[in-house]
Motif scaffolding. Structure first.
Motif, PDB file in Angstrom:
ATOM      1  N   VAL A  69       2.124  -9.468  -7.401  1.00  0.00           N
ATOM      2  CA  VAL A  69       2.301  -8.276  -6.572  1.00  0.00           C
ATOM      3  C   VAL A  69       1.135  -7.331  -6.826  1.00  0.00           C
ATOM      4  CG1 VAL A  69       3.763  -6.286  -6.054  1.00  0.00           C
ATOM      5  CG2 VAL A  69       4.815  -8.478  -6.656  1.00  0.00           C
ATOM      6  N   LYS A  70       0.467  -6.929  -5.755  1.00  0.00           N
ATOM      7  CA  LYS A  70      -0.640  -5.981  -5.862  1.00  0.00           C
ATOM      8  C   LYS A  70      -0.269  -4.697  -5.129  1.00  0.00           C
ATOM      9  CE  LYS A  70      -4.670  -4.688  -7.212  1.00  0.00           C
ATOM     10  NZ  LYS A  70      -4.935  -4.531  -8.653  1.00  0.00           N
ATOM     11  N   VAL A  71      -0.265  -3.595  -5.889  1.00  0.00           N
ATOM     12  CA  VAL A  71       0.002  -2.286  -5.299  1.00  0.00           C
ATOM     13  C   VAL A  71      -1.322  -1.552  -5.144  1.00  0.00           C
ATOM     14  CG1 VAL A  71       1.245  -0.110  -5.497  1.00  0.00           C
ATOM     15  CG2 VAL A  71       2.283  -2.229  -6.382  1.00  0.00           C
ATOM     16  N   LEU A  72      -1.678  -1.262  -3.898  1.00  0.00           N
ATOM     17  CA  LEU A  72      -2.906  -0.541  -3.586  1.00  0.00           C
ATOM     18  C   LEU A  72      -2.560   0.889  -3.187  1.00  0.00           C
ATOM     19  CD1 LEU A  72      -4.539  -3.335  -1.409  1.00  0.00           C
ATOM     20  CD2 LEU A  72      -5.167  -2.754  -3.749  1.00  0.00           C
ATOM     21  N   VAL A  87       0.865  -1.182   0.000  1.00  0.00           N
ATOM     22  CA  VAL A  87       0.000   0.000   0.000  1.00  0.00           C
ATOM     23  C   VAL A  87       0.902   1.233   0.000  1.00  0.00           C
ATOM     24  CG1 VAL A  87      -1.872   1.247   1.116  1.00  0.00           C
ATOM     25  CG2 VAL A  87      -1.749  -1.257   1.311  1.00  0.00           C
ATOM     26  N   ILE A  88       0.753   2.076  -1.016  1.00  0.00           N
ATOM     27  CA  ILE A  88       1.572   3.282  -1.113  1.00  0.00           C
ATOM     28  C   ILE A  88       0.709   4.524  -0.938  1.00  0.00           C
ATOM     29  CG2 ILE A  88       3.294   2.166  -2.565  1.00  0.00           C
ATOM     30  CD1 ILE A  88       2.079   3.604  -4.979  1.00  0.00           C
ATOM     31  N   LEU A  92      11.629  -4.125  -7.595  1.00  0.00           N
ATOM     32  CA  LEU A  92      12.294  -5.228  -6.907  1.00  0.00           C
ATOM     33  C   LEU A  92      11.332  -6.380  -6.651  1.00  0.00           C
ATOM     34  CD1 LEU A  92      14.644  -6.476  -5.339  1.00  0.00           C
ATOM     35  CD2 LEU A  92      13.924  -5.140  -3.335  1.00  0.00           C
ATOM     36  N   TYR A  93      10.126  -6.071  -6.167  1.00  0.00           N
ATOM     37  CA  TYR A  93       9.165  -7.133  -5.878  1.00  0.00           C
ATOM     38  C   TYR A  93       8.615  -7.753  -7.162  1.00  0.00           C
ATOM     39  CZ  TYR A  93       9.219  -6.791  -0.836  1.00  0.00           C
ATOM     40  OH  TYR A  93       9.602  -6.874   0.483  1.00  0.00           O
ATOM     41  N   PHE A  94       8.485  -6.966  -8.214  1.00  0.00           N
ATOM     42  CA  PHE A  94       8.107  -7.533  -9.515  1.00  0.00           C
ATOM     43  C   PHE A  94       9.147  -8.551  -9.963  1.00  0.00           C
ATOM     44  CE2 PHE A  94       5.292  -3.905 -11.433  1.00  0.00           C
ATOM     45  CZ  PHE A  94       4.306  -4.198 -10.512  1.00  0.00           C
ATOM     46  N   GLU A  95      10.408  -8.224  -9.781  1.00  0.00           N
ATOM     47  CA  GLU A  95      11.492  -9.113 -10.203  1.00  0.00           C
ATOM     48  C   GLU A  95      11.539 -10.380  -9.354  1.00  0.00           C
ATOM     49  OE1 GLU A  95      14.958  -6.719  -9.923  1.00  0.00           O
ATOM     50  OE2 GLU A  95      14.396  -5.400 -11.594  1.00  0.00           O
ATOM     51  N   LEU A  96      11.311 -10.224  -8.052  1.00  0.00           N
ATOM     52  CA  LEU A  96      11.407 -11.376  -7.153  1.00  0.00           C
ATOM     53  C   LEU A  96      10.198 -12.296  -7.256  1.00  0.00           C
ATOM     54  CD1 LEU A  96      12.809  -9.690  -3.889  1.00  0.00           C
ATOM     55  CD2 LEU A  96      14.019 -11.265  -5.407  1.00  0.00           C
ATOM     56  N   PHE A  97       8.991 -11.723  -7.403  1.00  0.00           N
ATOM     57  CA  PHE A  97       7.771 -12.529  -7.307  1.00  0.00           C
ATOM     58  C   PHE A  97       6.932 -12.543  -8.591  1.00  0.00           C
ATOM     59  CE2 PHE A  97       8.899 -11.451  -2.971  1.00  0.00           C
ATOM     60  CZ  PHE A  97       8.702 -12.644  -2.295  1.00  0.00           C
ATOM     61  N   SER A  98       7.275 -11.732  -9.565  1.00  0.00           N
ATOM     62  CA  SER A  98       6.564 -11.526 -10.828  1.00  0.00           C
ATOM     63  C   SER A  98       5.423 -10.526 -10.634  1.00  0.00           C
ATOM     64  CB  SER A  98       6.025 -12.818 -11.439  1.00  0.00           C
ATOM     65  OG  SER A  98       4.774 -13.169 -10.920  1.00  0.00           O
ATOM     66  N   ASP A 134       4.873   4.555 -15.202  1.00  0.00           N
ATOM     67  CA  ASP A 134       5.059   3.576 -16.283  1.00  0.00           C
ATOM     68  C   ASP A 134       4.768   2.161 -15.792  1.00  0.00           C
ATOM     69  OD1 ASP A 134       5.801   5.582 -18.032  1.00  0.00           O
ATOM     70  OD2 ASP A 134       7.942   5.341 -17.640  1.00  0.00           O
ATOM     71  N   LEU A 135       5.059   1.914 -14.519  1.00  0.00           N
ATOM     72  CA  LEU A 135       4.851   0.581 -13.957  1.00  0.00           C
ATOM     73  C   LEU A 135       3.397   0.336 -13.587  1.00  0.00           C
ATOM     74  CD1 LEU A 135       7.924   0.420 -11.524  1.00  0.00           C
ATOM     75  CD2 LEU A 135       7.641  -0.938 -13.601  1.00  0.00           C
ATOM     76  N   LEU A 136       2.708   1.377 -13.085  1.00  0.00           N
ATOM     77  CA  LEU A 136       1.396   1.176 -12.463  1.00  0.00           C
ATOM     78  C   LEU A 136       0.253   1.973 -13.082  1.00  0.00           C
ATOM     79  CD1 LEU A 136       2.460   1.363  -8.692  1.00  0.00           C
ATOM     80  CD2 LEU A 136       2.167  -0.683 -10.086  1.00  0.00           C
ATOM     81  N   ASP A 137       0.556   3.031 -13.790  1.00  0.00           N
ATOM     82  CA  ASP A 137      -0.455   3.955 -14.304  1.00  0.00           C
ATOM     83  C   ASP A 137      -1.080   4.739 -13.151  1.00  0.00           C
ATOM     84  OD1 ASP A 137      -2.314   5.425 -15.631  1.00  0.00           O
ATOM     85  OD2 ASP A 137      -3.527   3.742 -16.330  1.00  0.00           O
ATOM     86  N   LEU A 138      -0.507   5.913 -12.892  1.00  0.00           N
ATOM     87  CA  LEU A 138      -0.920   6.725 -11.749  1.00  0.00           C
ATOM     88  C   LEU A 138      -1.778   7.923 -12.151  1.00  0.00           C
ATOM     89  CD1 LEU A 138       2.454   6.878  -9.768  1.00  0.00           C
ATOM     90  CD2 LEU A 138       0.507   5.377  -9.348  1.00  0.00           C
TER      91      LEU A 138
END
Length: 328
Positions: A205-208, A139-140, A195-201, A319-323
């Motif tokens: 990974v869910k960014v809320l 959660v960011i 980093l978490y994308f690389e480690l877990f795909s 670019d990673l998440l669309d903010l």
């Protein structure tokens, strides 16, 4: 070890962690909660205690978190941590009921740098070693809002929250920038997400967004429930309960400033028996948590400085998440 239904919520702190831990993970019927259950938040806590909470009742689980979040490399033993995890797995997850539920491990010290090991990457590697197939929840929160909230809880020299002198908000940021403190760098979310994308795909990974929880609770609940494959209706109902940690009050911060300025109070208290002192301390702190929430703001120069500091990070994060829906 079957980790297909393991979820690890890594924080961030100041981003509704306590609300998720107490209102959702602890009470949702489709979740086995093995996460932190905070009881000593600095902010205006509801003092909600669950006598059945596993974290509060199991010292081995607390030690497991302490090892991952706080131990230095020379003290850390992968084999010992895996052995700890095996014990936790056998104790809580192997039975039929445990296998049916989504198991959550949750601790904001996994992304906090203030009161734990400051290397977020190292802690991420440890999570990967222990939970190789886990799904990660992050959660960011807008960095400027985050820092204001952090300042509200710790309005002291950011080089040493424990005993530093009180400083004003803009000076607080000035000190942090001048000393290149880990707190500021930890909020370059693009690095942590990559980093978490690389480690877990990416799929795991869910960014809320903290902002959704405040402004669009249904969207937040939908994203979380879909990712965890749990009841949306029950998640929404849980999130509609009272906020768990509402930030420290003005009176509490004034009280803490006085204690810092006149340390003789601490010296006197050392001579008072603990069984007498603790009830007094708890009563005073609860009284100090009444009243309005402490209000602070940064001046325009500080805001623009922080925006510039996080600009390139947030461009890459977009670019990673669309903010586009968020003012980062």
């Amino acid at each position: 070890m079957n980790m297909n239904k393991i979820f690890v919520h890594i924080g961030y702190p100041k981003s509704a962690s306590t609300t998720l831990q107490k209102n959702v993970f602890e009470v949702h019927s489709e979740i086995l909660n093995l996460g932190l259950f905070g009881t000593e938040n600095i902010g205006k806590d509801t003092y909600n205690i669950s006598n059945s909470n596993i974290y509060l009742n199991d010292s081995s689980l607390r030690n497991f978190y302490d090892t991952i979040t706080s131990s230095h490399s020379i003290e850390y033993s992968k084999s010992n941590v895996l052995e700890q995890m095996q014990g936790i797995f056998k104790k809580y997850i192997m039975d039929c009921e445990g296998k049916k539920k989504a198991t959550v491990f949750s601790h904001e010290l996994l992304t906090s740098v203030n009161f734990s090991h400051p290397d977020i990457g190292l802690k991420a590697t440890r999570i990967k070693e222990v939970f190789p197939n886990a799904k990660i929840i992050i959660v960011i929160r807008n960095q400027i809002d985050f820092l204001l909230s952090q300042y509200r809880d710790q309005p002291f020299d950011p080089r040493n929250f424990s005993c530093g002198r009180h400083v004003k908000p803009d000076k607080w940021i000035e000190i942090a920038l001048k000393n290149d403190l880990p707190l500021l760098k930890s909020l370059k979310y693009n690095e942590v997400v990559k980093l978490y994308f690389e480690l877990f795909s990416k799929d795991n990974v869910k960014v809320l967004h903290f902002e959704d929880l405040i402004l669009d609770k249904h969207r937040f609940a939908t994203d979380l429930s879909s990712f965890m494959n749990i009841s949306l209706e029950e998640t929404i109902d849980s999130l509609n309960k009272e906020k768990q940690n509402d930030g420290t009050t003005h009176y509490h911060n004034v009280f803490r400033r006085i204690l810092r300025k006149y340390p003789i109070v601490f010296n006197i208290s050392k001579n008072i028996p603990k069984n007498f002192l603790i009830p007094i301390k708890n009563t005073i702190e609860r009284k100090m948590q009444r009243g309005r929430k402490a209000r602070y703001s940064f001046n325009e120069f500080t805001i623009q400085t922080l925006k510039e500091y996080y600009k390139s990070s947030n461009v890459e994060l977009n670019d990673l998440l669309d903010l586009k829906d968020y003012e980062y």
